[in-house]
Design a protein around this motif. Sequence first.
Motif, PDB file in Angstrom:
ATOM      1  N   GLY A   1       0.827  -1.195   0.000  1.00  8.49           N
ATOM      2  CA  GLY A   1       0.000   0.000   0.000  1.00  8.49           C
ATOM      3  C   GLY A   1       0.862   1.246   0.000  1.00  8.49           C
ATOM      4  O   GLY A   1       2.084   1.185   0.013  1.00  8.49           O
ATOM      5  N   THR A   2       0.209   2.401  -0.029  1.00  6.93           N
ATOM      6  CA  THR A   2       0.897   3.679  -0.054  1.00  6.93           C
ATOM      7  C   THR A   2       0.533   4.440   1.210  1.00  6.93           C
ATOM      8  O   THR A   2      -0.641   4.571   1.534  1.00  6.93           O
ATOM      9  N   PRO A   3       1.504   4.941   1.974  1.00  5.79           N
ATOM     10  CA  PRO A   3       1.231   5.475   3.313  1.00  5.79           C
ATOM     11  C   PRO A   3       0.115   6.496   3.385  1.00  5.79           C
ATOM     12  O   PRO A   3      -0.696   6.459   4.311  1.00  5.79           O
ATOM     13  N   GLN A   4       0.049   7.429   2.417  1.00  7.87           N
ATOM     14  CA  GLN A   4      -0.976   8.465   2.492  1.00  7.87           C
ATOM     15  C   GLN A   4      -2.388   7.917   2.390  1.00  7.87           C
ATOM     16  O   GLN A   4      -3.352   8.584   2.755  1.00  7.87           O
ATOM     17  N   TYR A   5      -2.543   6.699   1.872  1.00  6.04           N
ATOM     18  CA  TYR A   5      -3.869   6.149   1.631  1.00  6.04           C
ATOM     19  C   TYR A   5      -4.154   4.923   2.489  1.00  6.04           C
ATOM     20  O   TYR A   5      -5.166   4.272   2.308  1.00  6.04           O
TER      21      TYR A   5
ATOM     22  N   PRO B   1      -5.218   4.365   9.427  1.00  2.00           N
ATOM     23  CA  PRO B   1      -4.335   4.305  10.604  1.00  2.00           C
ATOM     24  C   PRO B   1      -4.287   2.932  11.259  1.00  2.00           C
ATOM     25  O   PRO B   1      -3.222   2.474  11.672  1.00  2.00           O
ATOM     26  N   GLU B   2      -5.440   2.259  11.350  1.00  7.90           N
ATOM     27  CA  GLU B   2      -5.433   0.946  11.995  1.00  7.90           C
ATOM     28  C   GLU B   2      -4.691  -0.094  11.169  1.00  7.90           C
ATOM     29  O   GLU B   2      -4.087  -1.028  11.703  1.00  7.90           O
ATOM     30  N   ARG B   3      -4.704   0.052   9.843  1.00  7.43           N
ATOM     31  CA  ARG B   3      -3.932  -0.858   8.991  1.00  7.43           C
ATOM     32  C   ARG B   3      -2.451  -0.619   9.159  1.00  7.43           C
ATOM     33  O   ARG B   3      -1.648  -1.565   9.214  1.00  7.43           O
ATOM     34  N   ALA B   4      -2.044   0.644   9.219  1.00  7.25           N
ATOM     35  CA  ALA B   4      -0.630   0.950   9.416  1.00  7.25           C
ATOM     36  C   ALA B   4      -0.146   0.438  10.765  1.00  7.25           C
ATOM     37  O   ALA B   4       1.021   0.047  10.913  1.00  7.25           O
ATOM     38  N   ARG B   5      -1.057   0.421  11.748  1.00  7.98           N
ATOM     39  CA  ARG B   5      -0.680   0.008  13.101  1.00  7.98           C
ATOM     40  C   ARG B   5      -0.703  -1.500  13.271  1.00  7.98           C
ATOM     41  O   ARG B   5       0.192  -2.092  13.877  1.00  7.98           O
ATOM     42  N   THR B   6      -1.714  -2.176  12.744  1.00  4.77           N
ATOM     43  CA  THR B   6      -1.890  -3.606  13.006  1.00  4.77           C
ATOM     44  C   THR B   6      -1.729  -4.488  11.780  1.00  4.77           C
ATOM     45  O   THR B   6      -1.558  -5.703  11.919  1.00  4.77           O
ATOM     46  N   GLY B   7      -1.829  -3.909  10.580  1.00 11.43           N
ATOM     47  CA  GLY B   7      -1.768  -4.705   9.364  1.00 11.43           C
ATOM     48  C   GLY B   7      -3.071  -5.394   9.017  1.00 11.43           C
ATOM     49  O   GLY B   7      -3.136  -6.119   8.022  1.00 11.43           O
TER      50      GLY B   7
ATOM     51  N   SER C   1      -6.886  -5.575   7.680  1.00 11.95           N
ATOM     52  CA  SER C   1      -7.764  -4.858   6.763  1.00 11.95           C
ATOM     53  C   SER C   1      -9.222  -5.158   7.059  1.00 11.95           C
ATOM     54  O   SER C   1      -9.573  -6.270   7.448  1.00 11.95           O
ATOM     55  N   THR C   2     -10.059  -4.161   6.845  1.00 10.43           N
ATOM     56  CA  THR C   2     -11.508  -4.297   7.021  1.00 10.43           C
ATOM     57  C   THR C   2     -12.190  -3.464   5.946  1.00 10.43           C
ATOM     58  O   THR C   2     -11.548  -2.637   5.283  1.00 10.43           O
ATOM     59  N   PRO C   3     -13.494  -3.636   5.740  1.00  9.33           N
ATOM     60  CA  PRO C   3     -14.197  -2.739   4.820  1.00  9.33           C
ATOM     61  C   PRO C   3     -14.041  -1.274   5.224  1.00  9.33           C
ATOM     62  O   PRO C   3     -13.987  -0.395   4.352  1.00  9.33           O
ATOM     63  N   GLU C   4     -13.963  -1.012   6.522  1.00 17.04           N
ATOM     64  CA  GLU C   4     -13.805   0.366   6.987  1.00 17.04           C
ATOM     65  C   GLU C   4     -12.458   0.948   6.581  1.00 17.04           C
ATOM     66  O   GLU C   4     -12.338   2.146   6.313  1.00 17.04           O
ATOM     67  N   SER C   5     -11.419   0.124   6.509  1.00 20.77           N
ATOM     68  CA  SER C   5     -10.109   0.635   6.089  1.00 20.77           C
ATOM     69  C   SER C   5     -10.116   0.987   4.603  1.00 20.77           C
ATOM     70  O   SER C   5      -9.452   1.940   4.177  1.00 20.77           O
ATOM     71  N   ASP C   6     -10.872   0.222   3.796  1.00 20.91           N
ATOM     72  CA  ASP C   6     -11.031   0.608   2.392  1.00 20.91           C
ATOM     73  C   ASP C   6     -11.767   1.941   2.276  1.00 20.91           C
ATOM     74  O   ASP C   6     -11.463   2.767   1.404  1.00 20.91           O
ATOM     75  N   LEU C   7     -12.749   2.170   3.145  1.00 24.50           N
ATOM     76  CA  LEU C   7     -13.465   3.444   3.120  1.00 24.50           C
ATOM     77  C   LEU C   7     -12.543   4.596   3.492  1.00 24.50           C
ATOM     78  O   LEU C   7     -12.634   5.689   2.927  1.00 24.50           O
TER      79      LEU C   7
ATOM     80  N   ALA D   1      -0.495   8.544  12.414  1.00 21.12           N
ATOM     81  CA  ALA D   1      -0.807   7.986  13.728  1.00 21.12           C
ATOM     82  C   ALA D   1      -1.219   9.052  14.738  1.00 21.12           C
ATOM     83  O   ALA D   1      -2.032   8.779  15.631  1.00 21.12           O
ATOM     84  N   ASN D   2      -0.687  10.270  14.598  1.00 20.01           N
ATOM     85  CA  ASN D   2      -0.813  11.237  15.681  1.00 20.01           C
ATOM     86  C   ASN D   2      -1.527  12.539  15.333  1.00 20.01           C
ATOM     87  O   ASN D   2      -1.865  13.306  16.232  1.00 20.01           O
ATOM     88  N   GLU D   3      -1.746  12.814  14.060  1.00 22.59           N
ATOM     89  CA  GLU D   3      -2.261  14.114  13.674  1.00 22.59           C
ATOM     90  C   GLU D   3      -3.568  13.989  12.900  1.00 22.59           C
ATOM     91  O   GLU D   3      -3.888  12.934  12.351  1.00 22.59           O
ATOM     92  N   ARG D   4      -4.294  15.084  12.856  1.00 26.37           N
ATOM     93  CA  ARG D   4      -5.471  15.168  12.008  1.00 26.37           C
ATOM     94  C   ARG D   4      -5.041  15.400  10.563  1.00 26.37           C
ATOM     95  O   ARG D   4      -3.941  15.891  10.311  1.00 26.37           O
ATOM     96  N   PRO D   5      -5.872  15.049   9.594  1.00 25.96           N
ATOM     97  CA  PRO D   5      -5.530  15.361   8.200  1.00 25.96           C
ATOM     98  C   PRO D   5      -5.289  16.851   8.023  1.00 25.96           C
ATOM     99  O   PRO D   5      -5.862  17.681   8.739  1.00 25.96           O
ATOM    100  N   ASP D   6      -4.459  17.208   7.061  1.00 29.25           N
ATOM    101  CA  ASP D   6      -4.203  18.614   6.782  1.00 29.25           C
ATOM    102  C   ASP D   6      -5.509  19.325   6.443  1.00 29.25           C
ATOM    103  O   ASP D   6      -6.441  18.727   5.892  1.00 29.25           O
ATOM    104  N   ALA D   7      -5.577  20.597   6.774  1.00 30.09           N
ATOM    105  CA  ALA D   7      -6.795  21.378   6.553  1.00 30.09           C
ATOM    106  C   ALA D   7      -7.153  21.421   5.068  1.00 30.09           C
ATOM    107  O   ALA D   7      -6.281  21.560   4.206  1.00 30.09           O
TER     108      ALA D   7
END
Length: 462
Positions: A178-182, A185-191, A193-199, A229-235
């Motif tokens: 995958g590509t980090p920007q997309y 967060p839970e996938r980056a942390r635990t690896g 995948s769920t339907p919610e991570s695709d959303l 992991a720690n910040e909100r998306p950019d404005a």
Amino acid sequence: MTDPDVVIAGRYRVVRSLGAGGMGRVWLARDEVLHRDVAVKEVLLPRWLAADEQEELRRRTLREARAAARLSHPSVIRIYNIEYDGERHWIVMEYVRSRSLLQVLRDHGALPVDDVAGIGLAVLSALDAANRVGVLHRDVKPSNVLIADDGRVVLTDFGSALLDENAGAITHSGVIVGTPQYIAPERARTGISTPESDLWSLGATLYHAVEGRGPYARPTIMETLVALANERPDAMTRAGPLRPVIEGLLRKDPRARLTPSEVERQLARIAEGPTVRLSGAAGRGWRPRRWQGLAAAATAALMVSAVALAADADDGRGRTPPAVTAPTGTGGMAETEQSRLPAGYRWWYDPTGMRVAYPAGWEMLREGSDAMLFRSPDDRRTLRVRTGEDPNAPRGYRLVRETATETDYVFEGASGPMRGRDLVVDAPGRSYLVQWRTPQADWQASLPSLDVITQSFRPAGG
């Protein structure tokens, strides 16, 4: 395979190359039985991998085909067949004349809100169809969304798909799929995948489409992951009425994200003209107004999967600057520096300021967080640039020559003897490894290219 007019499996006559990525090359071919054009993915396993690693990737590719073949939906690339010629697998797919959303964004910049809403509806419909048969995509991003000449919006590259058939996650040591920007967060942390991570990935893709950049645009992959992991998306400054739906998709807690039906309702209110519904025919007759009249100029493109991090450099790294005039923010590269390169070479530059020349036409593949791989179209030569040392010695490694900064060696490649040179470049605060590998028989002929590359290398701040 590089020669045209080759017939695969006695049926598919190759016409020309369409593109390449980390695990394969895609060809336009003519099905001489059904008399139709098809896209044929030639599965190429990296030659530097050990036999067991190649076998793992081969199984992963076939899993990709099985996953995608279960889908029948206007916004999903269709898989027609799988062929094996005794040496490699070929995946026969629907041929779609198109450009990727990523290419459209690079060519035209951020898109109008209603156009982005229409794209979102089509991708959402494709994800919903996939989920209904137990398939997760795991790599939704702008380069995997195709804008077809006929107006269809198509989600492609289910190469990272995960089947809910106790198959388990498809992982590989040291590789992030995958590509980090997309990545959610839970996938980056635990690896996991769920339907919610695709959303979440859909939300990041819509963010990029309307804002012209990803939600966590940072100079390095590590900074992107930390921000994720720690910040909100950019404005957001351009999203307008899309802001609530994008924010709802990018919530860090997957349980708090908008549901598909909620996303559909909000996007449908924003999109204008014929749109799609989860129960309807996705993308039928829909084309962003901004691209009306551009279909004839659209080039055929079918994006293929990368083994590691986005070969298409969705995170803003690895783009080739235009000849002669460099864009701003290229680490101080002079405007005329491109023109000083020999013909047939291009710059690759890192936002930190590090840059190196590479042969034009070579593929660029991100490897983990610290390396970029450049590969020749025939898969015979590779250039790798990484920070720090290479922890892995190739199979059959034997030293030929060693100095304080250079190491020459030979090793056993998948197709025969190989030779390599590792050049260590020390810079303030870090060191770089510039690694060149080629078939041993081609070593002397490759040295002029190696000279151009090593003389061009500039570390950050250099």
